[in-house]
Design an enzyme around this catalytic site. Structure first.
Site, PDB file in Angstrom:
ATOM      1  N   CYS A   1       0.833  -1.199   0.000  1.00 20.02           N
ATOM      2  CA  CYS A   1       0.000   0.000   0.000  1.00 20.02           C
ATOM      3  C   CYS A   1       0.876   1.259   0.000  1.00 20.02           C
ATOM      4  CB  CYS A   1      -0.980  -0.039   1.172  1.00 20.02           C
ATOM      5  SG  CYS A   1      -2.341   1.151   1.030  1.00 20.02           S
TER       6      CYS A   1
ATOM      7  N   HIS B   1      -3.449  -5.688   1.167  1.00 18.10           N
ATOM      8  CA  HIS B   1      -2.735  -5.945   2.424  1.00 18.10           C
ATOM      9  C   HIS B   1      -2.715  -7.424   2.808  1.00 18.10           C
ATOM     10  CE1 HIS B   1      -2.316  -1.719   3.959  1.00 18.10           C
ATOM     11  NE2 HIS B   1      -3.283  -1.530   3.073  1.00 18.10           N
TER      12      HIS B   1
ATOM     13  N   GLU C   1      -0.828  -8.761   4.963  1.00 15.73           N
ATOM     14  CA  GLU C   1      -0.569  -8.883   6.410  1.00 15.73           C
ATOM     15  C   GLU C   1      -1.848  -8.893   7.226  1.00 15.73           C
ATOM     16  OE1 GLU C   1      -0.714  -4.362   5.959  1.00 15.73           O
ATOM     17  OE2 GLU C   1      -0.401  -6.157   4.728  1.00 15.73           O
TER      18      GLU C   1
END
Length: 222
Positions: free
Chosen positions: A85, A194, A196
């Site tokens: 990002c 994302h 994560e």
């Protein structure tokens, strides 16, 4: 492996990235934007957020942080670097990746679970996936539209450097539905969604983002 996660003023996904690194079987090392060395890490993650308040352009100020001089040098020597990002924006501003990220075409911030197709599994960040794998991870951005000139887009496509592509819906107007790319060497990857936030069943979109963090270990020991 020791994976450094950089915190810039305004980063907000750095702790999530550190956790994902650990769940992926590696050691997370916290790096600060003002650091002048990488503390012996084997790879670096530039996390999401709003570094320096997104002033000027997203990532434009972070590109000049002391730590980025070290990251740029290390990337040039082959160190794996993942920008997520805002991290992707920083990589483009640093000219480690081509193109740019601009305001979403609908002019609104978007936050959703996003389906992606993994198109390049030869990078140290994607080797855990099968080519063509379809995964769902979290997407959240206001300036996530990837743009580049036609020559650059054709080169990325022709050289197999599109790492991930949006499926079902293009959430931000990215050209050719591009969600992530890599450099010509394959060690630097930028990804707008994302992974994560998709590493545990308890929260988020599931665990299909975990491969971005297990791939490092597999790349070293395969």
């Amino acid at each position: 492996m020791k994976v450094g996660v950089v915190t810039f003023p305004g980063s907000l996904d750095d702790v999530d990235a550190q956790r994902a690194v650990r769940i992926g079987g590696n050691e997370a090392v916290a790096l600060w934007h003002g650091d002048h060395d990488l503390r012996g890490v084997d790879a670096v993650v530039l996390p999401g957020g709003f570094s320096y308040g997104d002033y000027l352009r997203c990532g434009a100020i972070s590109r000049f942080s002391p730590v980025m001089a070290e990251v740029i040098e290390a990337a040039g020597k082959g160190m794996p670097v993942l920008g997520i990002c805002n991290g992707f924006q920083i990589l483009c501003e640093s000219h480690l990746l081509p193109g740019a990220l601009i305001r979403n075409d609908h002019r609104k911030f978007v936050c959703r679970d996003q389906l992606l197709r993994i198109e390049n599994t030869s990078t140290p960040w994607t080797s855990s996936y099968a080519e063509g794998a379809e995964i769902t991870v979290v997407l959240k951005n206001g300036e996530g539209g990837f743009v580049a000139d036609t020559e650059t887009l054709d080169r990325l496509e022709g050289e197999g450097r599109v790492v991930a592509r949006y499926l079902e819906v293009n959430p931000n107007g990215s050209m050719r539905d591009i969600a992530g790319i890599t450099n010509d060497r394959g060690n630097v990857v930028g990804l707008m969604p994302h992974p994560e936030h998709a590493v545990e069943d308890l929260t988020g979109a599931g665990t299909q983002g975990l491969g971005f963090f297990t791939s490092l270990t597999e790349a070293v020991f395969s």
